[in-house]
Design an enzyme around this catalytic site. Sequence first.
Site, PDB file in Angstrom:
ATOM      1  N   HIS A   3     -10.336   7.170   8.760  1.00  0.00           N
ATOM      2  CA  HIS A   3     -10.409   6.070   9.410  1.00  0.00           C
ATOM      3  C   HIS A   3      -9.671   5.660  10.713  1.00  0.00           C
ATOM      4  O   HIS A   3      -9.818   5.065  11.708  1.00  0.00           O
ATOM      5  CB  HIS A   3     -10.208   4.753   8.660  1.00  0.00           C
ATOM      6  N   HIS A  30      -7.810   5.348   5.555  1.00  0.00           N
ATOM      7  CA  HIS A  30      -6.960   6.581   5.591  1.00  0.00           C
ATOM      8  C   HIS A  30      -6.986   7.163   6.765  1.00  0.00           C
ATOM      9  O   HIS A  30      -7.436   6.687   7.863  1.00  0.00           O
ATOM     10  CB  HIS A  30      -7.290   7.593   4.545  1.00  0.00           C
ATOM     11  N   GLY A  89     -18.111   8.468  10.724  1.00  0.00           N
ATOM     12  CA  GLY A  89     -17.530   9.858  10.443  1.00  0.00           C
ATOM     13  C   GLY A  89     -18.819  10.797  10.054  1.00  0.00           C
ATOM     14  O   GLY A  89     -19.875  10.267   9.495  1.00  0.00           O
ATOM     15  N   GLN A  98     -25.737   9.234   5.732  1.00  0.00           N
ATOM     16  CA  GLN A  98     -25.376   7.938   6.417  1.00  0.00           C
ATOM     17  C   GLN A  98     -25.668   8.067   7.987  1.00  0.00           C
ATOM     18  O   GLN A  98     -26.235   7.000   8.510  1.00  0.00           O
ATOM     19  CB  GLN A  98     -23.917   7.604   5.998  1.00  0.00           C
TER      20      GLN A  98
END
Length: 192
Positions: free
Chosen positions: A36, A33, A146, A152
Amino acid sequence: MTVFEDIEAWRRERQRLPDGHTLGVVPTMGALHEGHRALIERSSAENTRTLVTVFVNPAQFDDPEDLAAYPRTWDADRALLEAAGVDYVLIPPAEQVYRDGYRYRVIARQAAATLEGAHRPGHFDGVLTVVLKLLLLAGARRAYFGEKDWEQLELVRGMADAFFLPTTIVPCPTVRESSGLALSSRNGRLTP
Ligand code: PAF
């Protein structure tokens, strides 16, 4: 854009990249999307070549039903990657990525026991293991993640530091819908 479905073919190509080029890598699980696309654009602005990896990583799914339901949209992904001017795509089979049968893994231990990690046992072990593999395969100067997936990002940064990885981890701002909702591959599974 060259698409590699075979890890060894990509590694041969990587060795041929002439000196003077810098490679940026954007690790993804596909279902791409605009978030990205922003990572890809940042990589293209900061490097002479960009590699995107597309791999739905079974090791980071604690629930087999969630893995089965994860969106797989390769035709649309390919079109987005081409339009974004990506140089290389690596879309490897799981048997190649996990040729060790996931015997060897990165364990984040207590660092991953809060926030999302508290609710998804083993999730971040799977994430860190595959990110380590992908970063080593890429041999990139920079890797783009991101800020949306904040836990993460922090764990990947910590791992890169702990293992002296030569790749710089570049955090990128969250891209949102006009409603404020962060763009995510999983949004298609939400009800209004
Ligand atoms: O954020 C993702 O899409 C995944 O967790 C990643 C970093 C590609 C690892 O599979």
